[in-house]
Design an enzyme around this catalytic site. Structure first.
Site, PDB file in Angstrom:
ATOM      1  N   HIS A 194       0.796  -1.236   0.000  1.00  0.00           N
ATOM      2  CA  HIS A 194       0.000   0.000   0.000  1.00  0.00           C
ATOM      3  C   HIS A 194       0.827   1.285   0.000  1.00  0.00           C
ATOM      4  O   HIS A 194       0.856   2.026   0.973  1.00  0.00           O
ATOM      5  CB  HIS A 194      -0.986   0.008   1.188  1.00  0.00           C
ATOM      6  CG  HIS A 194      -1.860  -1.207   1.213  1.00  0.00           C
ATOM      7  ND1 HIS A 194      -2.689  -1.513   2.257  1.00  0.00           N
ATOM      8  CD2 HIS A 194      -2.036  -2.190   0.286  1.00  0.00           C
ATOM      9  CE1 HIS A 194      -3.329  -2.640   1.990  1.00  0.00           C
ATOM     10  NE2 HIS A 194      -2.942  -3.064   0.799  1.00  0.00           N
ATOM     11  N   TYR A 200     -12.614   9.567   3.992  1.00  0.00           N
ATOM     12  CA  TYR A 200     -13.154   8.495   3.152  1.00  0.00           C
ATOM     13  C   TYR A 200     -13.334   7.171   3.898  1.00  0.00           C
ATOM     14  O   TYR A 200     -13.634   6.142   3.286  1.00  0.00           O
ATOM     15  CB  TYR A 200     -12.357   8.394   1.837  1.00  0.00           C
ATOM     16  CG  TYR A 200     -12.721   9.624   1.007  1.00  0.00           C
ATOM     17  CD1 TYR A 200     -13.788   9.597   0.134  1.00  0.00           C
ATOM     18  CD2 TYR A 200     -12.097  10.851   1.239  1.00  0.00           C
ATOM     19  CE1 TYR A 200     -14.214  10.733  -0.538  1.00  0.00           C
ATOM     20  CE2 TYR A 200     -12.515  12.005   0.575  1.00  0.00           C
ATOM     21  CZ  TYR A 200     -13.582  11.933  -0.308  1.00  0.00           C
ATOM     22  OH  TYR A 200     -14.008  13.066  -0.943  1.00  0.00           O
ATOM     23  N   GLU A 245     -12.876   0.866  -4.258  1.00  0.00           N
ATOM     24  CA  GLU A 245     -13.729   2.052  -4.386  1.00  0.00           C
ATOM     25  C   GLU A 245     -13.254   3.018  -5.461  1.00  0.00           C
ATOM     26  O   GLU A 245     -12.070   3.130  -5.739  1.00  0.00           O
ATOM     27  CB  GLU A 245     -13.723   2.850  -3.057  1.00  0.00           C
ATOM     28  CG  GLU A 245     -14.273   2.116  -1.886  1.00  0.00           C
ATOM     29  CD  GLU A 245     -14.207   2.929  -0.593  1.00  0.00           C
ATOM     30  OE1 GLU A 245     -13.672   4.062  -0.620  1.00  0.00           O
ATOM     31  OE2 GLU A 245     -14.696   2.435   0.431  1.00  0.00           O
TER      32      GLU A 245
END
Ligand code: HEC
Length: 484
Positions: free
Chosen positions: A261, A364, A354
């Site tokens: 990530h 978010y 998403e």
């Protein structure tokens, strides 16, 4: 529910709920829960059957559910049941999060079932395809690449490609330079780390600046650590020169090197700002912590200074570069050419990918809210469901996951009906998607093509100055032009 049906249920399903209680204590995995509690009626393959009292049990692979095909209706069916038809109400034993996991499991099984029915061909190097509004031809533009991560056009016939392993190559008239660009910074290449995005400044023709995102290898207390860093430089011959750091977090903030990530996408708004993404590096709580760079979309002036009107510029506890937070791993970032709206595409957990309209200062939600579940089939630890006040909902999410990566709005002329469509690359699903988005609404979505083998994993898609679409597969860049 009527008391009589409750009694009936308790009698009929006592052994089942007992088995469940044990299972939840043992692993809590949703597939095991299905196997123990749903199989008797809905079948091992979700194909349906009959109940003990001979009521018809619908297939969960159906295109047409009796009580609604959308996620909410399915969740409602599971929660409240249809006791008069012997479908138990599971709301007493399954939390809303467990039920969400069950919906994800059903979606995944539907996908596998459908996939089993169609033969998906290995994509040829060259093929013709048809989308809703355009027919197209796909051909290799540049081959012989190793995990290309990003592509940027520097002029009509000039481009630059980055490879994850730390190389960047100039491309001239569709021919890749024999040698990589000299002077590109050393990068961490462990796990998902690497040389990531490359994007020229909107005024590149005048100022020559090219921006790079990469996993910056550092050491702290003798241990290798790394985090996404943004630099810019200029091309001179086959070298990157005049390098400047645009963003680097304090090394004390860097997580252990390698791992997951990194985010690593860059986008310009054409008003002097550069946006870039940094993933939460595998630690969900980072995304909600305004004091760290991870799990955020950032915005800076194109020279690396902080815009005075950044949403957290005056918050002493926040990093001033933060534009929005609560992101997991945003690997796509695109600005709508007409409206200037910023969208990100992010990898969620299992079932929670998403697309978001990214607005200043907004949260978010990761990891507090998510449409996904944890990889073993258990609810995300710490998650509170799919929605919460003060946290944004995505424009859309993908179930099952497609692993969306790079994305671009099409603004060329070769495919007039694709103008302003958002093209999305997907790694896991190996497909190219086209989305029509208006503001925060998904208007339509289609798969342009889909591959089968790992060489069809798609990392990025961008439009070229010639109006063609360029698609980064695992070992090559393909070019989409109209079919004649
Ligand atoms: C004793 C049999 C039985 C068991 C056990 C059972 N179901 Fe059902 N289920 C049914 C029947 C019968 C229906 C259809 C109800 C109707 O006709 O309205 C149904 C309907 C459903 C529906 C709605 C389908 C549609 O077409 O709208 C879902 C979703 C569902 N079940 C999920 C589950 C899950 C998940 C489990 C396990 C946790 C489960 N069921 C366990 C009998 C069962």
């Amino acid at each position: 529910m009527r008391p009589s049906s409750l009694l009936y249920l308790a009698a009929a399903f006592a052994p089942l709920s007992l088995a469940f209680a044990q299972n939840v204590r043992a692993t809590g995995k949703i597939n095991e829960f299905y196997a123990q509690n749903c199989v008797n009626c809905h079948g091992a393959k979700l194909e349906g059957g009959v109940t003990p009292a001979n009521n018809k049990v619908p297939s969960l692979l159906s295109e047409q559910f009796l009580h609604g095909n959308d996620d909410e209706s399915i969740a409602k069916s599971i929660k409240n049941g249809y006791p008069e038809k012997e479908m138990p109400a599971w709301g007493a034993v399954l939390s809303d999060k467990d039920i969400r996991s069950m919906v994800i499991y059903i979606r995944e099984q539907q996908f596998l079932f459908k996939r089993g029915q169609v033969k998906i061909e290995k994509l040829a190097d060259s093929f013709d395809g048809k989308s809703q509004v355009h027919s197209f031809h796909v051909d290799t533009w540049v081959g012989d690449l190793v995990e290309p991560w990003s592509l940027a056009f520097l002029g009509a016939n000039k481009a630059i490609v980055t490879e994850k392993l730390g190389y960047a190559y100039l491309i001239d008239n569709g021919k890749r330079a024999a040698r990589p660009l000299i002077g590109v910074p050393a990068v961490d290449t462990g796990g998902q780390a690497g040389l990531l995005d490359v994007v020229p400044h909107p005024d590149y023709a005048k100022n020559g600046w090219i921006y790079f995102a990469f996993s910056d290898p550092q050491t702290r207390d003798g241990q290798p650590v790394s985090l996404t860093r943004i630099i810019r430089g200029k091309i001179k011959g086959n070298a990157l020169v005049e390098q400047q750091t645009i963003f680097q977090a304090p090394v004390e903030m860097y997580p252990k090197a390698g791992g997951v990530h990194f985010g690593g996408r860059i986008a310009f708004d054409g008003k002097g700002h550069v946006f870039f993404t940094i993933g939460e590096r595998g630690t969900g709580t980072n995304a909600q912590n305004l004091g760290v760079a991870m799990g955020k979309v950032h915005r800076l002036n194109d020279d690396g200074t902080v815009p005075a009107d950044n949403p957290f510029a005056k918050d002493p506890k926040a990093l001033p570069s933060i534009w929005s937070y609560g992101h997991r791993n945003p690997q796509g970032l695109a600005i709508h050419p007409g409206t200037g709206d910023l969208y990100d595409l992010e990898h969620g957990p299992r079932g929670g990918d998403e697309a978001n309209l990214v607005l200043a200062g907004r949260n978010y939600g990761w990891p507090v809210i998510t449409y996904g579940m944890d990889y073993p089939g258990t609810p995300m630890p710490g998650s509170e469901g799919t929605a919460k006040a003060g946290m944004e909902q995505p424009v859309t999410y993908w179930l099952p996951s497609i692993a969306p990566c790079g994305a671009s709005f099409y603004s060329g002329d070769l495919f007039p009906k694709w103008k302003n469509s958002l093209f999305v690359a997907s790694l896991a699903a190996k497909e190219l998607r086209r989305l029509e988005i208006e503001g925060n609404k998904l208007v339509s979505q289609e798969v342009i093509f889909k591959g089968e083998t790992d060489s069809n994993r798609i990392r990025h898609v961008i439009g070229g100055p010639d109006g063609a679409l360029y698609v980064l597969f695992r070992e090559r860049i393909a070019r989409l032009t109209p079919a004649n």
